[in-house]
Each structure stands twice: as structure tokens, then as C-alpha cells.
Write an enzyme that holds these catalytic residues in place. Structure first.
Site, PDB file in Angstrom:
ATOM      1  N   ASN A  95    -101.002  19.390  36.131  1.00 27.09           N
ATOM      2  CA  ASN A  95    -100.063  18.346  36.561  1.00 27.09           C
ATOM      3  C   ASN A  95    -100.666  16.975  36.285  1.00 27.09           C
ATOM      4  O   ASN A  95    -101.770  16.882  35.754  1.00 27.09           O
ATOM      5  CB  ASN A  95     -99.702  18.519  38.044  1.00 27.09           C
ATOM      6  CG  ASN A  95    -100.938  18.452  38.909  1.00 27.09           C
ATOM      7  OD1 ASN A  95    -101.638  17.444  38.925  1.00 27.09           O
ATOM      8  ND2 ASN A  95    -101.236  19.535  39.616  1.00 27.09           N
ATOM      9  N   ASP A 130    -103.331  28.608  49.235  1.00 22.19           N
ATOM     10  CA  ASP A 130    -103.138  27.252  49.752  1.00 22.19           C
ATOM     11  C   ASP A 130    -104.418  26.836  50.486  1.00 22.19           C
ATOM     12  O   ASP A 130    -104.744  27.375  51.545  1.00 22.19           O
ATOM     13  CB  ASP A 130    -101.925  27.216  50.690  1.00 22.19           C
ATOM     14  CG  ASP A 130    -101.522  25.801  51.024  1.00 22.19           C
ATOM     15  OD1 ASP A 130    -102.401  24.998  51.384  1.00 22.19           O
ATOM     16  OD2 ASP A 130    -100.321  25.489  50.905  1.00 22.19           O
TER      17      ASP A 130
END
Ligand code: CTP
Length: 401
Positions: free
Chosen positions: A208, A304
Site C-alpha cells: 500500500n 491483526d
């Protein structure tokens, strides 16, 4: 300034020893008294004469020197300083320190001291990455030794990578930060930063637009307030913040493992833009075009990190701060994220197109706690980092605004 501070500088035998001469000058310019111990190997790189001329002090080299022992015994030498600095800290002296050996004057004073020790490692990249050195480093940290560097860069041996000694002014900054104390002295903070790269095959990856600027600035700001900081970062081109231990990783799974390894910590700030997904079953060979059907990328969810750190029982950091990258209903979504992740605070930022947040130098954030949503004026990422670090320090000193 380092007026009235006394530093015992141990110079070990590596090519970076030439930088220690400049380090002595910089320390003396700031008013510090510097006394030096040279190992036998160090004397192949710098001479007691040059070190003595720069310190204006007697230089110590020999454990069994009768004259030195009569003038100032090695135990007294090890305790007369306010701080012991080992620069360069070679792989060899780190190994000997980790084992508690006392086989020359340098290791004897390091073992006999009751004062804090700061090391500036310097060695070849493979020596630095070797499991033995990393084991020794972990042991030294566990023993309370502070570490500055090493930096990435070209090395005297012609290779490139981590292992180059911090520059003299970076070492001076670490020494000044040590003496400045700061409200987060004694606290350990883990900061995640940058993107993660999730491989598709050996040449392609999912990533990203995160630059790592905000996370790196937070790591530096926490260190400036006295915290020991472990920065776990994905691939970025941002320079390492001064006085921070940097762990470089590629994937979300590596980032989680590095964070877990760095525990226990008092503070965790998860600023990384972790890739939510990775490909299921990374191809071991480059995917080829070949005219056949298009390759199918099947995705699976990454761990996560914020959620995992927030959930850990006894090892949960006392304060866990997440970020929320949102493009709409910023506060609403961030409040929901705070609950879902189980963290204590969320820094919500608008990353919508046109905001320039990803990759840019400024950020407009709202700090969300269990009880409040505090909108901060748009500011540079550095200013946001400093404000957040001060809020964290206030939290630990019991001041809540
Ligand atoms: N985060 C993390 N590990 C992940 C994903 C996110 O630690 N695998 C952390 C980020 O560092 C950040 C927070 O979780 O502190 C929120 O990240 P964000 O990208 O805003 O949210 P997501 O959890 O990815 O959810 P969504 O993409 O649905 O908004």
C-alpha cells in the site's frame, strides 16, 4: 549540554574506531569529561597518543598495569564515570560482555561498573545478522544495556546493510537523551510503522501507499522523551529515527512475530498500514504469462497485530494505541475500531483522496479515547508525533487532558 558529566569511553577494535576520535571531540565540546579505555585490538586502529591528545586525560589499556592500579584501580575507573559508552562495540566485545567475561581491562571495567552502559555496535552486516550476535544483543538488552544504532549503509568492507556504527552526533544525541532523563525514562515502547509487503511470487507483492513517516516520527518523539523504543517497520525509505532500535520486516506475519519478540512493553503504538490480506500459498517460482488462463490470486487474512497486542493477558502493554485510516465517517468508524480492536486509544486520520495523508508530510487527526474525541488541527507529522508522545507521557504521569 554535558557539563559536569563524566564518560568512560571504551574503544574496541574495529575500523569504526576512527569515528570515536571525533566522538571524543564532540563530547568535550559539550563540556563532558572523557576518559578512554582501549582494547588491544583497538590500538591497531587508533593510538593511545591520539586518544590521549583529544581527551587530555591518561588513556587506559592494560589490566595489569601496576602504575595505573596505583593511580586509579580498575574498579574505581569503572565507577568514577556517570555513563560507560562502548564505541565501536564490536561483535567480539558484545559477546564477551554478554557472557560476563573479564579477560581484559575493557571487559573488566564493564563487569565491575555500577553505572549505566550504552553501546554503539559496529561490524560487518553478516556478523551483525548472525544469530549469535543477535542472541548476545538480546542478552545485553535484558541486562539493561542501552543501544544506539547500528545504521544501514556502505561498509568499509565493501558490503551494504545494517552494521555501520552510528555517526558521532547520533551517539552524542543518545548520550544527551540519557542524561536529559525525560518523562518516559524507564518505559519501553513498541511502534509499528510503514507498509507490509505480502509476496505473490518471488518478484511481485501486495503493498500500500504508506510511507512510514508518521510511525517513524512517533518512534523518534517517544525516544526523545526518554523511552526505550523498538520500531518494527515494513519497507520504507524514511531514515531511522535517532536513539531507536529498528527491526526491519517485510510481511504482516513477520511484523507480529517481531512485536511479540519485543515484549514486554509499557506502550504499543501501531501506526503501520498492515496489509489486511496476503495470497494463499505464495508461488515459489515467478508466475509466467504463457498464453494460458490468467493466474488466480486467492487471498487469506493476515494476523491483526493491534488486536493481538491489545488482547495479550499478562504481557499486554499498559497503553495500546492504534491508528484508523478512514476515508468517510472518520470518528464513527474509528470509535467502532477502538472497541473491535480492544486498544485504549485510536488516532483517526483521514486518508481519503485529496488529503495527501499517505506519503505526505502533514496529518489531520482525531485522538479517540474511551471517553473523548479530541480533534487536532492539521499539522506536520512530526508535530503530531510530538503531541501524541506528550499525551502518552501525561497519561503515565497521571495527567489526563
Ligand atoms: N492493524 C494491525 N494489523 C493488521 C491490520 C491493522 O495491527 N493486520 C492496525 C493498524 O496498524 C492500525 C489499526 O490496526 O493501528 C487500524 O488499521 P486500519 O487499516 O485503519 O483498519 P483495519 O483493521 O485494516 O480495518 P479496515 O481496513 O476494515 O478499515
Amino acid at each position: 549540554m554535558l557539563a559536569n558529566k563524566s564518560i568512560l569511553l571504551v574503544i574496541a577494535g574495529g575500523i569504526a574506531a576512527y569515528k570515536s576520535l571525533d566522538l571524543i571531540r564532540r563530547l568535550r565540546e559539550r563540556g563532558a569529561r572523557v576518559r578512554c579505555v582501549l582494547t588491544g585490538a583497538a590500538q591497531h586502529f587508533v593510538t593511545p597518543l591520539s586518544v590521549g591528545a583529544l581527551t587530555g586525560e591518561k588513556v587506559f589499556t592494560d589490566l595489569f598495569s601496576l602504575t595505573d592500579e596505583q593511580e586509579m584501580g580498575h574498579i574505581q575507573l569503572s565507577r568514577a564515570a556517570d555513563l560507560l559508552v562502548v564505541a565501536p562495540a564490536t561483535a567480539d566485545i558484545m559477546a564477551r560482555m554478554a557472557q560476563g567475561r573479564a579477560d581484559d581491562l575493557a571487559t573488566t571495567v564493564l563487569l565491575a561498573t555500577d553505572k549505566p552502559v550504552l553501546i554503539a555496535p559496529a561490524m560487518n552486516v553478516r556478523m551483525w545478522n548472525h544469530k549469535a550476535t543477535q542472541r548476545n544483543l538480546a542478552q545485553l538488552r535484558a541486562d539493561g544495556v542501552r543501544v544506539v544504532g547500528p545504521n544501514d549503509g556502505d561498509m568499509a568492507c565493501g558490503e551494504y546493510g545494517p552494521g555501520r556504527m552510528s555517526e558521532p552526533l547520533e551517539i552524542v544525541a543518545a548520550i544527551e537523551a540519557f542524561f536529559a532523563g525525560g518523562p518516559l525514562q524507564g518505559k519501553h515502547a513498541i511502534v509499528t510503522s510503514g507498509p507490509t509487503h505480502e509476496p505473490i511470487d518471488p518478484v511481485r507483492y501486495i503493498a500500500n501507499r504508506s510511507s512510514g513517516k508518521q510511525g517513524h516520527a512517533i518512534a523518534g518523539a517517544l525516544a526523545a522523551l526518554g523511552a526505550r523504543v523498538t520500531l518494527v517497520t515494513g519497507p520504507t525509505s524514511v531514515a531511522d529515527p535517532v536513539g531507536v532500535d529498528v527491526v526491519r520486516i517485510e510481511t504482516a506475519r513477520d511484523m507480529l512475530a517481531a512485536c511479540q519478540k519485543a515484549l514486554p512493553a509499557d506502550i504499543a503504538v501501531c501506526a503501520a498500514a498492515v496489509a489486511d490480506w496476503r495470497t494463499e500459498g505464495e508461488a515459489t517460482q515467478k508466475l509466467k504469462k504463457g498464453g494460458g488462463p490468467l493466474p488466480k490470486l486467492s487471498l487469506t487474512e493476515n494476523p491483526d497485530i493491534l488486536h493481538t497486542l491489545s488482547a495479550r493477558g499478562k504481557k499486554r502493554p499498559a497503553l495500546v494505541v492504534g491508528f484508523a485510516a478512514e476515508t468517510e465517517k472518520i470518528v464513527e468508524h474509528a470509535q467502532a475500531k477502538l472497541k473491535k480492536k480492544g486498544c485504549d486509544w485510536i488516532v483517526a486520520n483521514d486518508v481519503g483522496s485529496g488529503t495527501g495523508t499517505f506519503g505526505g508530510d502533514s496529518n489531520a487527526v482525531t485522538l479517540i479515547t474511551a471517553t473523548a474525541a479530541d480533534k487536532w488541527a492539521k499539522a506536520s507529522k512530526q508535530a503530531v508525533a510530538e503531541k501524541l508522545a506528550r499525551r502518552i507521557a501525561d497519561h503515565f504521569s497521571g495527567v489526563e487532558t
